[in-house]
Structures are given as C-alpha cells and as structure tokens.
Write a protein that holds these residues in place. Structure first.
Motif, short mmCIF file in Angstrom:
data_model
loop_
_atom_site.label_atom_id
_atom_site.label_comp_id
_atom_site.label_asym_id
_atom_site.label_seq_id
_atom_site.Cartn_x
_atom_site.Cartn_y
_atom_site.Cartn_z
N UNK A 1 0.71 -1.19 0.16
CA UNK A 1 0.09 0.00 0.03
C UNK A 1 0.69 1.35 -0.05
N UNK A 2 1.96 1.43 0.90
CA UNK A 2 2.96 2.48 0.97
C UNK A 2 3.42 2.63 -0.59
N UNK B 1 2.47 13.22 -1.17
CA UNK B 1 1.98 14.06 -0.13
C UNK B 1 3.46 13.98 0.96
N UNK B 2 4.05 14.90 1.21
CA UNK B 2 5.28 14.90 1.99
C UNK B 2 5.09 14.88 3.41
N UNK B 3 3.64 15.20 3.89
CA UNK B 3 3.52 15.28 5.06
C UNK B 3 3.18 14.02 5.95
N UNK B 4 4.10 13.22 5.70
CA UNK B 4 3.90 11.87 6.41
C UNK B 4 5.41 11.74 7.16
N UNK B 5 5.24 10.93 8.17
CA UNK B 5 6.50 10.41 8.95
C UNK B 5 6.09 9.01 8.81
N UNK B 6 7.19 8.08 8.26
CA UNK B 6 7.17 6.98 7.82
C UNK B 6 8.07 6.21 8.84
N UNK B 7 7.33 5.42 9.74
CA UNK B 7 8.07 4.45 10.73
C UNK B 7 8.20 2.92 10.23
N UNK B 8 9.17 2.74 9.69
CA UNK B 8 9.41 1.53 8.94
C UNK B 8 9.77 0.13 9.87
N UNK C 1 12.27 5.35 -0.42
CA UNK C 1 11.05 5.83 -1.22
C UNK C 1 10.62 7.15 -0.19
N UNK C 2 10.64 7.01 0.75
CA UNK C 2 9.86 8.08 1.95
C UNK C 2 11.35 9.44 1.69
N UNK D 1 11.51 9.40 7.07
CA UNK D 1 11.58 8.09 7.36
C UNK D 1 12.43 7.66 8.65
N UNK D 2 11.88 6.54 9.47
CA UNK D 2 12.39 6.50 10.77
C UNK D 2 12.31 4.83 10.74
N UNK D 3 13.59 4.36 10.35
CA UNK D 3 15.11 4.73 10.33
C UNK D 3 15.27 5.38 8.66
N UNK D 4 15.98 5.95 8.54
CA UNK D 4 16.31 6.46 7.19
C UNK D 4 17.28 5.73 6.67
N UNK D 5 17.36 5.74 5.27
CA UNK D 5 18.30 4.63 4.60
C UNK D 5 19.90 4.81 5.14
N UNK D 6 20.00 6.14 5.55
CA UNK D 6 21.47 6.20 5.90
C UNK D 6 21.72 5.74 7.32
N UNK D 7 20.73 5.71 8.12
CA UNK D 7 20.74 5.20 9.40
C UNK D 7 20.75 3.63 9.38
N UNK D 8 19.97 3.05 8.38
CA UNK D 8 20.08 1.76 8.56
C UNK D 8 21.60 1.14 8.33
N UNK D 9 22.17 1.92 7.25
CA UNK D 9 23.75 1.80 7.05
C UNK D 9 24.63 2.14 8.20
#
Length: 634
Positions: free
Chosen positions: A168-169, A178-185, A202-203, A210-218
């Motif tokens: 769905x996401x 819509x940029x007005x989302x905080x995405x908890x992955x 994508x977020x 995005x939480x976590x962001x792609x950089x945080x994942x790394x």
C-alpha cells in the motif's frame, strides 16, 4: 443484502436510491468482492462528490468478513480517491451511540466537527466527522504511518498512527504525492534491496521523514559509526549505568521507551541519536561503559510479551500531547525560538523577540519560545530559530543537530555553528579561498617556537579558536607578552590564533541571509578601549556605540566580500565582521547567530528585517515539503 446486514432499519438506503446512485455522476460507489467466490459482494462504500469535499455516506461489510482489515482497505482507497481528484476534505456522519465505530474513525485521522441532534430519527444523534486531504490540509498535517509487512499482525489501533502494508505504501497515490508523512518502517528486513530498504529510500525521495532513514540503516551496521554517533552520550551512559555492578547490560528500546524505569531518560536519548523504532543495544564495561553493538529488532520476531511492550511504547510515543499551550488561530507552520531568559547579553533583546513572534504570527506561523529543558519536544515544530549564544560544546549545538535530524528547518544549522565557532577553521578556509584577513598564524601548544612568534606584526591579538563577543581575545604588544599570555591560553586549548592588530574606529557588521546582505551596522570601539566590548569596564554599558547604515550606502567591495566569506560557511543567517583600512577590506570573522536587536540592527528596516528572516524560514519549510520548487532558470 449488504445494507440490511450492516445497518439498522433507520440507517438503510433504499433500493431505489441505490440504483439512482449507481447511475449518478454525483455519487461514487465502491464494491468489494470475495476473490475466492466470483460475484460474492462482501463490502461497499458510497461517496457523494461536492466541489471541494468528498462525503463518505456509508461503509458496509458483511458481518462474517469483519475484523479482517477490509474496512481499513476501503478507507485507504477512499482517501487515495479524494487525493487523486483534488478534494480538500472528507466528511461523514456516524451514530453517536456507536462508540467503537467513532473510535475507529478517530484512529484513522478523522476529527469530530459537531453533534447533529436527532439526525437519524428522534433521540438518534449523529456525529459529523471530517479530515483534510493532501497539500490543502492545514491542521498541522504531519501524519504518522507505520509500514509493516503484515498489517493484520499489529493488533492494537489506539494510537495516532495509520498502520499500512508495504504494498500500500509503495503503490497508493495518497502516500506517493504527499510529503506530510512520518514513516515508521517496521519491515521484517532492512537488507540492501529488501522491502524495508526501499520503504526508507522511497520516503526520502518523496520528501517524507523516514524512521529509520536509509543512511541510519547503514550507520547502525558499522561499528565505527556507532561509536562516533554515541561519543556525545558517553558521559550520560556512564552516569546512568555507573551503579550497575555487572560487566554487560542489554537494553531494548521501543519507540524511545524501555521497560526499565531507571534507564528511561537514556532510552529516549538513544532513540534521538540512532532513530530506529525497535532496537537492542549492548553495553559492556571496560574502564568505562561503552556501546558494544546495536541490533535492529523486527516486530514479527518478537514474542507476545514483547509485542505488548511495543504497543504500550507506541501508544505513549504517538499519543503524547502535541501542543502545551492552546492555539487560538489555525497556523500553517510551527516555529520554536530557542532563548535563555537568564542570558545577560542575548543575541536578541525582549523587544526583538516579540517582533519575531508578531511577524511570524502574521505570516501564518505559530511561535513558541523554548529553552534547553524543551529538547524532547523539538519534533513538534517545523522550524527552529536559535536566539541564544551558540557554541559547539554546548546544548545549543546539540539541539540544533537534533532538530536537523528530526527534519526541521534550522537557523543556526549545526554545520554553521561548527564552522563559525572555530577561528582555526575560518583561517584555513579564508586563506584557501584568497579572502583578505589581517595577517594570521596558527599557534600550537608545545610547538610555538620563537621564530613563529617573530612572524607576527606587533601589536598583535591572540584569540581562542572559539572566542566570541571579544571574550578570549587578548592584545599583546611584543613577543614577551605573547609568550606569557599563551601559557594561560594553552591551558584551555591546544591551538590559538595569532593575528596582527589593525586599528579602526569601528568594525563593519554585515548581516547576510540566503547569501544576500540584509542589514549593515558600524560597531564603534568602546571609549578608551581597542575592542567593541570592554568586559572589564566598570560602566554599565560594556559595548561601544553603533550606527545602522542602509545597504545601498555600504561600499560595494565590503558587501561583496561579506557575501563571499559567508557563502563559504553556508546559506543561513550570519554576521560578517570586517575592517576597512587603507582602502582594503579585511574579514575578521563570520559569526553564526548574529545580533538582531530592537533599536540597533532593525533601526532602518524595522519590521521588514524580521519579515525577511521569517520569510526565509517559511520558504525553506516549503522547499523541504516540496510545496515550493526551486526555480533553476534565471
């Protein structure tokens, strides 16, 4: 059949009206069929289309198919339809007696607008509910999304967040535009090119948090990065864990919460630094407590007891009260202004702070003055304006860094604080870019030999790299005095700036914002003193006079030099100090957090000066949210 099994008699739609609705361009009817039984209709929704508003007339689901998430799917489809057709809001009516259904709509982002007395029939009231859609929303529209592989495995719904599937996401237009989302992955894997990896990627591309962001994942996979990120926590870690007699501690952190009460503050801090929804962190004791490693936890692998702990933590995290004070107006954005009420010489006086507040309010920004004690509520805002003297080794830098990590627009941003706080850095930067400064040398502890000091032209000025407001700046008349003063300075720092002394009656201060000059002042030396500030004076006023000058009356070479020097630091708000001696312009330093005082810097521009700064914050917010696009064509 759907109508009869879903609603009491007084709420049912007649067959005639249903047939009319199917043919009407005013209505939209959604039909849900069972994939296993062709033609088996198990749910429906009826929509009324007005000019700007979409009315959800009804949702019906056969009783035997309820509690499978079908209603949520229908509602997400309705939201996507509203967004794609540019409706600005969705409204509906629901029986005030049906508390379970009212709570379900509340959990999906709807708000109660008013009570409709005797709406269905006598003594059968309805609640009118509504929600805003897309960029037109003005209810401070940051929405929380929990993205998970199997949404039905998340059994609790009493949180202010929408739980959706990965599919769905990725595919739903509501979340694409819509940029007005905080995405908890909360995906089951964050490995490279997994669904979890792509959700955060994508977020970021969609301008969402995005939480976590792609950089945080790394980052959390790299031991040296973990150690670097946790460096600033060492003192707090050892203060909190110091009484523990063991050799290792394993702490699990869910949405910044932990079940161990003694470690709750530390858990919040760890979540702010590492920004992973669910993780465990392993501490070991060497000479001091240090972080051994961090392990990202996945929701699907937790047992029932730990899932209940996650639900409790999520509820506490998402349902916390957003605003501590009521807002009487409907503001578009929220601005935090950091101040220290006890600072003797703050960068903005009380009158200037009030000017910032009034100007921001007029432009649709709610303003709250915050202090260092409000660090944990920083994610409630869209922007942070720091009006307290900054320093790297200070909570102002920590708050700036945290705010930037939380996705806020920040002035002063952390890299500007870092660059402006250190004169060693600026010396190297200006030398590399051929910007004229007074003759300058870098002096190093235990390496300041006589021949180096002889390179200075005396009288000279010795400066601590992080000196500000003339503090930590000493004038020496010869090499002997320099050696004496350096002994004292090297007790505080390993490097000192030595600079030739250029006398002038005043220093120029050019205020620069977005790489454009916005104000100009002449700051005169205090009486019988060589600096603008004389902290040893017995007079109440420690600084010299000032003269505010119109930008168009400032020599062009001064303006050009100021903009060039500040652009090497960034595009924030800066005060560039310069001297004009023998028809040559010398840059003394670039300051972040420059003074904006009522009656001084605003003497000519008045309210327009505050408007320029507020407009810059709004522009930055809208660029970040993809509401306003940068025009690259000149």
């Amino acid at each position: 059949m759907l109508e009869k099994k879903s609603f009491p008699d007084f709420q049912q739609t007649t067959k005639a009206n249903l047939k009319k609705g199917i043919k009407s361009s005013f209505q939209e009817i959604i039909i849900v069929e069972d994939a296993d039984i062709t033609g088996q209709r198990i749910g429906s929704a009826i929509l009324f289309k007005y000019k700007h508003m979409l009315r959800l007339y009804s949702i019906s689901i056969l009783p035997e198919f309820r509690n499978y998430g079908i209603g949520s799917k229908i509602l997400e489809h309705v939201k996507a339809f509203a967004f794609s057709k540019n409706f600005t809001s969705i409204t509906l009516e629901v029986s005030s007696k049906n508390e379970k259904l009212v709570d379900w709509y509340l959990s999906n982002g709807f708000l109660v607008i008013k009570t409709l007395t005797d709406y269905y029939r006598t003594n059968e009231d309805a609640l009118k509910m509504g929600m805003r859609i897309g960029a037109a929303s003005t209810d401070h529209d940051t929405k929380n999304l929990i993205v998970i592989d199997r949404p039905y495995s998340w059994e609790k719904s009493e949180i202010k967040a929408t739980v959706i599937s990965v599919k769905d996401y990725i595919n739903n237009p509501l979340y694409q535009n819509n940029s007005n989302f905080r995405v908890f992955n909360l995906c089951s894997s964050y490995k490279y090119q997994s669904f979890g990896y792509y959700v955060s990627l994508l977020a970021s591309a969609r301008g969402q948090r995005a939480i976590p962001s792609s950089s945080t994942i790394k980052d959390v996979q790299l031991a040296n990065v973990v150690q670097s990120l946790s460096y600033e926590l060492n003192e707090q870690v050892n203060r909190v864990l110091g009484k523990d007699k063991g050799e290792s501690i394993l702490l699990e952190v869910y949405f910044g919460q932990t079940s161990i009460s003694a470690y709750k503050t530390l858990a919040t801090k760890l979540f702010q630094v590492f920004e992973v929804p669910l993780f465990s962190i392993n501490f070991i004791k060497a000479e001091k407590w240090i972080i051994k490693n961090i392990k990202v936890l996945t929701f699907k692998d937790l047992n029932t007891e730990k899932k209940d702990m996650v639900y409790h933590a999520a509820q506490k995290y998402f349902n916390k009260k957003r605003y501590h004070f009521p807002k009487l107006n409907n503001y578009k954005y929220d601005l935090a202004i950091l101040i220290n009420p006890f600072e003797e010489y703050p960068p903005s006086n009380k009158e200037a702070l009030e000017k910032f507040r009034k100007t921001a309010n007029k432009k649709g920004m709610y303003v709250e003055f915050i202090s260092k004690n409000d660090i944990n509520k920083i994610n409630e805002f869209d922007a942070l304006l720091i009006r307290e003297t900054t320093n790297v080794n200070h909570y102002t830098y920590e708050l700036s860094r945290l705010a930037y990590a939380e996705g806020l627009v920040v002035i002063d941003d952390p890299w500007s604080i870092l660059r402006c706080s250190n004169k060693i850095y600026q010396h190297e930067l200006f030398k590399k870019n051929k910007i004229r400064t007074p003759k300058t040398i870098a002096l190093t502890k235990n390496m300041s030999e006589d021949n180096i000091l002889e390179q200075l032209n005396y009288p000279a000025v010795l400066k601590q790299p992080d000196s500000a407001f003339s503090l930590g700046v000493i004038k020496v008349n010869d090499k002997t005095e320099a050696i004496h003063q350096l002994k004292s300075l090297f007790k505080k720092t390993d490097m000192v700036i030595g600079q030739e002394f250029l006398y002038s009656d005043f220093d120029w201060r050019i205020g620069v914002l977005d790489n454009k000059p916005i104000y100009a002042c002449k700051y005169f030396m205090t009486k019988d003193h060589w600096q603008i500030y004389n902290w040893s004076s017995e007079e109440e006023e420690k600084s010299g006079n000032h003269e505010t000058v119109a930008i168009e009356q400032v020599p062009e070479q001064i303006l050009n030099t100021a903009v060039k020097a500040s652009s090497l630091i960034g595009d924030g708000l800066y005060g560039v100090d310069l001297k004009f001696v023998d028809n040559k312009v010398y840059v003394i330093e670039v300051n972040d957090n420059p003074n904006i005082d009522f009656g001084v810097e605003d003497e000519l521009l008045g309210d327009e000066l505050y408007a320029l700064i507020i407009d810059s914050l709004i522009n930055r917010i809208e660029i970040m949210k993809n509401i306003r696009h940068i025009n690259l064509i000149k």
